[in-house]
Write a protein that holds these residues in place. Structure first.
Motif, PDB file in Angstrom:
ATOM      1  N   SER A  99       0.850  -1.264   0.113  1.00  0.00           N
ATOM      2  CA  SER A  99       0.093  -0.024  -0.002  1.00  0.00           C
ATOM      3  C   SER A  99       0.974   1.206  -0.129  1.00  0.00           C
ATOM      4  O   SER A  99       0.354   2.384  -0.697  1.00  0.00           O
ATOM      5  N   MET A 100       1.777   1.317   0.835  1.00  0.00           N
ATOM      6  CA  MET A 100       2.730   2.573   0.712  1.00  0.00           C
ATOM      7  C   MET A 100       4.241   2.328   0.714  1.00  0.00           C
ATOM      8  O   MET A 100       4.683   1.774   1.421  1.00  0.00           O
ATOM      9  N   LEU A 101       4.752   3.401  -0.066  1.00  0.00           N
ATOM     10  CA  LEU A 101       6.517   3.524  -0.080  1.00  0.00           C
ATOM     11  C   LEU A 101       6.714   4.911  -0.145  1.00  0.00           C
ATOM     12  O   LEU A 101       6.034   5.695  -0.825  1.00  0.00           O
ATOM     13  N   ALA A 102       7.428   5.181   0.870  1.00  0.00           N
ATOM     14  CA  ALA A 102       7.680   6.728   1.065  1.00  0.00           C
ATOM     15  C   ALA A 102       9.384   6.837   1.240  1.00  0.00           C
ATOM     16  O   ALA A 102       9.931   6.146   1.669  1.00  0.00           O
ATOM     17  N   THR A 149       1.222   5.535  -3.156  1.00  0.00           N
ATOM     18  CA  THR A 149       0.068   5.003  -2.429  1.00  0.00           C
ATOM     19  C   THR A 149      -0.693   4.272  -3.267  1.00  0.00           C
ATOM     20  O   THR A 149      -1.149   4.517  -4.549  1.00  0.00           O
ATOM     21  N   VAL A 150      -1.052   2.674  -2.953  1.00  0.00           N
ATOM     22  CA  VAL A 150      -1.733   2.037  -3.866  1.00  0.00           C
ATOM     23  C   VAL A 150      -2.960   1.575  -3.100  1.00  0.00           C
ATOM     24  O   VAL A 150      -2.739   1.242  -1.852  1.00  0.00           O
ATOM     25  N   THR A 151      -4.033   1.857  -3.714  1.00  0.00           N
ATOM     26  CA  THR A 151      -5.413   1.324  -2.836  1.00  0.00           C
ATOM     27  C   THR A 151      -6.294   0.764  -3.957  1.00  0.00           C
ATOM     28  O   THR A 151      -6.633   0.945  -4.861  1.00  0.00           O
ATOM     29  N   THR A 204      -7.657  -0.300  -9.339  1.00  0.00           N
ATOM     30  CA  THR A 204      -6.778   0.401  -8.123  1.00  0.00           C
ATOM     31  C   THR A 204      -6.489   1.771  -8.449  1.00  0.00           C
ATOM     32  O   THR A 204      -6.491   2.385  -9.646  1.00  0.00           O
ATOM     33  N   ARG A 205      -6.353   2.414  -7.311  1.00  0.00           N
ATOM     34  CA  ARG A 205      -6.162   4.065  -7.503  1.00  0.00           C
ATOM     35  C   ARG A 205      -4.549   4.256  -6.895  1.00  0.00           C
ATOM     36  O   ARG A 205      -3.997   3.503  -5.940  1.00  0.00           O
ATOM     37  N   TYR A 206      -4.042   4.700  -7.939  1.00  0.00           N
ATOM     38  CA  TYR A 206      -2.258   4.723  -7.636  1.00  0.00           C
ATOM     39  C   TYR A 206      -2.129   6.387  -7.220  1.00  0.00           C
ATOM     40  O   TYR A 206      -2.584   7.088  -8.329  1.00  0.00           O
ATOM     41  N   ALA A 207      -1.517   6.530  -6.129  1.00  0.00           N
ATOM     42  CA  ALA A 207      -1.365   7.925  -5.940  1.00  0.00           C
ATOM     43  C   ALA A 207      -0.025   8.211  -5.896  1.00  0.00           C
ATOM     44  O   ALA A 207       0.695   7.629  -5.100  1.00  0.00           O
ATOM     45  N   SER A 208       0.524   9.499  -6.581  1.00  0.00           N
ATOM     46  CA  SER A 208       1.959   9.551  -6.671  1.00  0.00           C
ATOM     47  C   SER A 208       2.072  11.112  -5.835  1.00  0.00           C
ATOM     48  O   SER A 208       1.407  12.079  -6.173  1.00  0.00           O
ATOM     49  N   HIS A 209       2.903  11.323  -4.875  1.00  0.00           N
ATOM     50  CA  HIS A 209       3.065  12.671  -4.247  1.00  0.00           C
ATOM     51  C   HIS A 209       4.323  12.875  -4.208  1.00  0.00           C
ATOM     52  O   HIS A 209       5.378  11.997  -3.803  1.00  0.00           O
ATOM     53  N   PHE A 210       4.840  14.300  -4.350  1.00  0.00           N
ATOM     54  CA  PHE A 210       6.101  14.687  -4.158  1.00  0.00           C
ATOM     55  C   PHE A 210       5.905  16.190  -3.581  1.00  0.00           C
ATOM     56  O   PHE A 210       5.094  16.860  -4.171  1.00  0.00           O
ATOM     57  N   GLN A 211       6.733  16.400  -2.564  1.00  0.00           N
ATOM     58  CA  GLN A 211       6.836  17.579  -1.805  1.00  0.00           C
ATOM     59  C   GLN A 211       7.970  18.310  -1.687  1.00  0.00           C
ATOM     60  O   GLN A 211       8.948  17.545  -1.014  1.00  0.00           O
TER      61      GLN A 211
END
Length: 148
Positions: free
Chosen positions: A73-76, A94-96, A103-110
């Protein structure tokens, strides 16, 4: 205010398959235009060594550190913070699971810190293109594996 890039896609493939694509680091070169090479144990505290392609140039080495790995589910991970709050980052996948094998794949960068506006000005377009390309690549790869 931080420089933030969020990309979310729905993928016509089961979550386990999408997770496999995200964490199969040796195969990144087959589908990932932004990070064509990547190595890590994925254990929190361990490094993740990447070759990142910016501005179409030869990929440059980037070392960051795994901060969270929840299998499936999560790799950060984040860069080593630059002293005095100069610059710091957070990247997550994030994989949901959704219904019907989707599946919903969310990519986040901050990117944050007092120097982040300079980095965002110099590299913002490349980072946008890179993270968007990687998100599209995850979707394309997972759907192709499901079909084939």
């Amino acid at each position: 205010m931080a420089f933030v890039l969020d990309h979310v896609v729905e993928i016509d493939a089961p979550a386990a398959l999408v997770w496999d694509v995200v964490t199969d680091l040796p195969r990144y070169g087959e589908w990932n235009p932004f990070v064509p090479e990547c190595r890590s144990t994925l254990e929190p505290g361990d490094p993740i060594d990447m070759h990142v392609r910016l501005r179409g140039a030869k990929p440059r080495r980037q070392r960051e550190w795994i901060v969270e790995h929840t299998p499936g589910s999560m790799l950060a991970y984040r860069m080593k913070p630059v002293p005095l709050g100069t610059l710091h980052s957070l990247r997550s996948h994030t994989v949901t699971a959704l219904d019907a094998g989707r599946t919903r794949y969310a990519s986040h960068f901050q990117l944050d810190g007092w120097l982040h506006p300079v980095v965002a000005t110099l590299l913002g377009a490349d980072l946008r293109r890179g993270f968007s390309g990687m998100t599209d690549g995850v979707k394309t790869r997972a759907e192709a594996l499901r079909a084939g």
